[in-house]
Design a protein around this motif. Structure first.
Motif, PDB file in Angstrom:
ATOM      1  N   ALA A  83       0.883  -1.189   0.054  1.00 47.22           N
ATOM      2  CA  ALA A  83       0.078  -0.035  -0.109  1.00 47.22           C
ATOM      3  C   ALA A  83       0.796   1.314  -0.130  1.00 47.22           C
ATOM      4  CB  ALA A  83      -0.929   0.130   1.138  1.00 47.22           C
ATOM      5  N   THR A  84       2.147   1.067   0.429  1.00 47.64           N
ATOM      6  CA  THR A  84       3.151   2.295   0.534  1.00 47.64           C
ATOM      7  C   THR A  84       4.392   1.828  -0.083  1.00 47.64           C
ATOM      8  OG1 THR A  84       3.801   1.822   2.743  1.00 47.64           O
ATOM      9  CG2 THR A  84       2.108   3.235   2.493  1.00 47.64           C
ATOM     10  N   THR A  85       5.383   2.659  -0.108  1.00 48.29           N
ATOM     11  CA  THR A  85       6.680   2.181  -0.409  1.00 48.29           C
ATOM     12  C   THR A  85       7.639   2.209   0.846  1.00 48.29           C
ATOM     13  OG1 THR A  85       7.175   4.251  -0.930  1.00 48.29           O
ATOM     14  CG2 THR A  85       6.660   3.393  -2.786  1.00 48.29           C
ATOM     15  N   GLU A  86       6.825   2.113   1.970  1.00 50.70           N
ATOM     16  CA  GLU A  86       7.890   2.154   3.087  1.00 50.70           C
ATOM     17  C   GLU A  86       8.717   0.881   3.339  1.00 50.70           C
ATOM     18  OE1 GLU A  86       4.962   4.943   5.987  1.00 50.70           O
ATOM     19  OE2 GLU A  86       4.762   3.139   6.050  1.00 50.70           O
ATOM     20  N   GLN A  87       9.645   1.129   3.943  1.00 51.63           N
ATOM     21  CA  GLN A  87      10.832  -0.144   3.914  1.00 51.63           C
ATOM     22  C   GLN A  87      12.092   0.206   4.703  1.00 51.63           C
ATOM     23  OE1 GLN A  87      12.610  -0.480  -0.059  1.00 51.63           O
ATOM     24  NE2 GLN A  87      11.053   0.920  -0.737  1.00 51.63           N
ATOM     25  N   ASP A 102      14.787   3.325  -9.054  1.00 47.59           N
ATOM     26  CA  ASP A 102      13.760   2.177 -10.022  1.00 47.59           C
ATOM     27  C   ASP A 102      12.374   2.580  -9.179  1.00 47.59           C
ATOM     28  OD1 ASP A 102      15.746   1.616 -11.478  1.00 47.59           O
ATOM     29  OD2 ASP A 102      15.896  -0.551 -10.246  1.00 47.59           O
ATOM     30  N   ASP A 103      12.380   2.663  -8.005  1.00 48.78           N
ATOM     31  CA  ASP A 103      10.957   2.734  -6.961  1.00 48.78           C
ATOM     32  C   ASP A 103      10.312   4.027  -7.716  1.00 48.78           C
ATOM     33  OD1 ASP A 103      11.199   0.122  -6.145  1.00 48.78           O
ATOM     34  OD2 ASP A 103      11.600   0.688  -4.084  1.00 48.78           O
ATOM     35  N   ILE A 104      11.273   5.050  -7.529  1.00 51.73           N
ATOM     36  CA  ILE A 104      10.385   6.408  -8.109  1.00 51.73           C
ATOM     37  C   ILE A 104       9.754   6.520  -9.380  1.00 51.73           C
ATOM     38  CG2 ILE A 104      11.158   8.742  -8.681  1.00 51.73           C
ATOM     39  CD1 ILE A 104      13.175   8.604  -6.236  1.00 51.73           C
ATOM     40  N   LYS A 105      10.543   5.800 -10.354  1.00 51.21           N
ATOM     41  CA  LYS A 105      10.219   5.391 -11.648  1.00 51.21           C
ATOM     42  C   LYS A 105       8.855   4.728 -11.553  1.00 51.21           C
ATOM     43  CE  LYS A 105      14.744   5.852 -14.005  1.00 51.21           C
ATOM     44  NZ  LYS A 105      15.676   5.159 -14.281  1.00 51.21           N
ATOM     45  N   ALA A 106       8.899   3.762 -11.033  1.00 51.35           N
ATOM     46  CA  ALA A 106       7.569   2.432 -10.974  1.00 51.35           C
ATOM     47  C   ALA A 106       6.394   3.140 -10.306  1.00 51.35           C
ATOM     48  CB  ALA A 106       7.869   1.506 -10.152  1.00 51.35           C
ATOM     49  N   TYR A 160       1.663   5.510 -10.728  1.00 51.30           N
ATOM     50  CA  TYR A 160       1.128   4.532  -9.835  1.00 51.30           C
ATOM     51  C   TYR A 160       0.506   4.931  -8.592  1.00 51.30           C
ATOM     52  CZ  TYR A 160       0.102   0.083  -7.566  1.00 51.30           C
ATOM     53  OH  TYR A 160      -0.644  -1.193  -6.798  1.00 51.30           O
ATOM     54  N   LYS A 161       1.488   5.447  -7.967  1.00 50.68           N
ATOM     55  CA  LYS A 161       1.230   6.014  -6.429  1.00 50.68           C
ATOM     56  C   LYS A 161       2.202   7.397  -6.352  1.00 50.68           C
ATOM     57  CE  LYS A 161       0.961   1.567  -4.338  1.00 50.68           C
ATOM     58  NZ  LYS A 161       1.773   0.545  -3.364  1.00 50.68           N
ATOM     59  N   PRO A 162       1.710   8.317  -6.948  1.00 51.68           N
ATOM     60  CA  PRO A 162       2.628   9.441  -7.068  1.00 51.68           C
ATOM     61  C   PRO A 162       2.835  10.186  -5.449  1.00 51.68           C
ATOM     62  CG  PRO A 162       0.446   9.977  -7.942  1.00 51.68           C
ATOM     63  CD  PRO A 162       0.458   8.676  -7.758  1.00 51.68           C
ATOM     64  N   GLU A 163       1.711   9.950  -4.656  1.00 49.61           N
ATOM     65  CA  GLU A 163       1.880  10.401  -3.132  1.00 49.61           C
ATOM     66  C   GLU A 163       3.223   9.714  -2.496  1.00 49.61           C
ATOM     67  OE1 GLU A 163      -0.592   6.581  -3.232  1.00 49.61           O
ATOM     68  OE2 GLU A 163      -0.588   8.593  -4.348  1.00 49.61           O
ATOM     69  N   GLU A 164       3.623   8.415  -2.960  1.00 51.01           N
ATOM     70  CA  GLU A 164       4.609   7.949  -2.300  1.00 51.01           C
ATOM     71  C   GLU A 164       6.149   8.477  -2.674  1.00 51.01           C
ATOM     72  OE1 GLU A 164       4.582   5.506   0.213  1.00 51.01           O
ATOM     73  OE2 GLU A 164       2.535   6.191   0.399  1.00 51.01           O
ATOM     74  N   VAL A 165       6.011   9.027  -4.053  1.00 51.24           N
ATOM     75  CA  VAL A 165       7.191   9.453  -4.530  1.00 51.24           C
ATOM     76  C   VAL A 165       8.048  10.353  -3.637  1.00 51.24           C
ATOM     77  CG1 VAL A 165       8.320  10.903  -6.790  1.00 51.24           C
ATOM     78  CG2 VAL A 165       6.450   9.012  -7.047  1.00 51.24           C
ATOM     79  N   ALA A 166       7.259  11.270  -2.980  1.00 50.74           N
ATOM     80  CA  ALA A 166       7.852  12.319  -2.184  1.00 50.74           C
ATOM     81  C   ALA A 166       8.732  11.457  -1.026  1.00 50.74           C
ATOM     82  CB  ALA A 166       6.851  13.147  -1.348  1.00 50.74           C
TER      83      ALA A 166
END
Length: 179
Positions: A102-106, A131-135, A139-145
């Protein structure tokens, strides 16, 4: 025959004098080390970071309250698949937590074989973030920040990479644990 033995004696004496002069030069260099040798000594005498338990640090970061998502530990096989940019030959031990998707948190904490290997791991993790930024841009622009402002630090042979909702809480844990 006398001429030959005289030449040999002179050659042996000359070689002996050269050896003595080389030893003299070498001892002078030791008495007055160059700036680069002083830097090496200063680095050697610098306080060493206490050994970091990568599992314990990753767990403390996961529990710090800096994440919106529920995080789960990855085993080594899944780590290798998810972080394929990392050359596992440079890694002594790793611990990673990832969200549900649901998020890119890791969280990634790696003990590398040495400081040079740690720099390679850091570069590989930065590549993963890129790579995650591009992906996620469409898909999830709110996670890019979050991805554009990771915690990505090298502390001697340790590498810490965290994508979190609250970066300040994560950094506080790292600061208190990595002394």
């Amino acid at each position: 025959m006398k001429k030959n033995s005289k030449g040999c004696i002179i050659a042996v004496l000359a070689m002996g004098m050269m050896a003595v002069s080389m030893i003299g030069c070498n001892s002078k260099q030791t008495e007055n080390p160059s700036a680069s040798e002083n830097e090496i000594t200063a680095q050697t005498n610098a306080p060493k970071l206490a050994a970091i338990d990568v599992d314990k640090l990753a767990d403390k970061i996961a529990k710090c309250g800096g994440f919106k998502d529920e995080l789960s530990v990855l085993d080594t096989e899944l780590f290798e698949a998810q972080y394929s940019q990392v050359d596992m030959d440079t890694v002594v031990k790793e611990c990673a937590y990832v969200g549900t998707g649901a998020t890119t948190e890791q969280i990634v904490v790696v003990e590398a074989k040495d400081t040079e290997s740690a720099q390679k791991v850091k570069a590989a993790l930065q590549s993963k973030i890129d790579d995650d930024i591009k992906a996620n841009q469409d898909y999830k622009p709110e996670e890019v920040a979050k991805l554009k402002a990771p915690v990505l630090e090298v502390k001697e042979q340790y590498v810490i990479m965290v994508i979190a909702n609250d970066k300040d809480k994560v950094e506080a844990v790292i600061e208190s644990e990595c002394k």
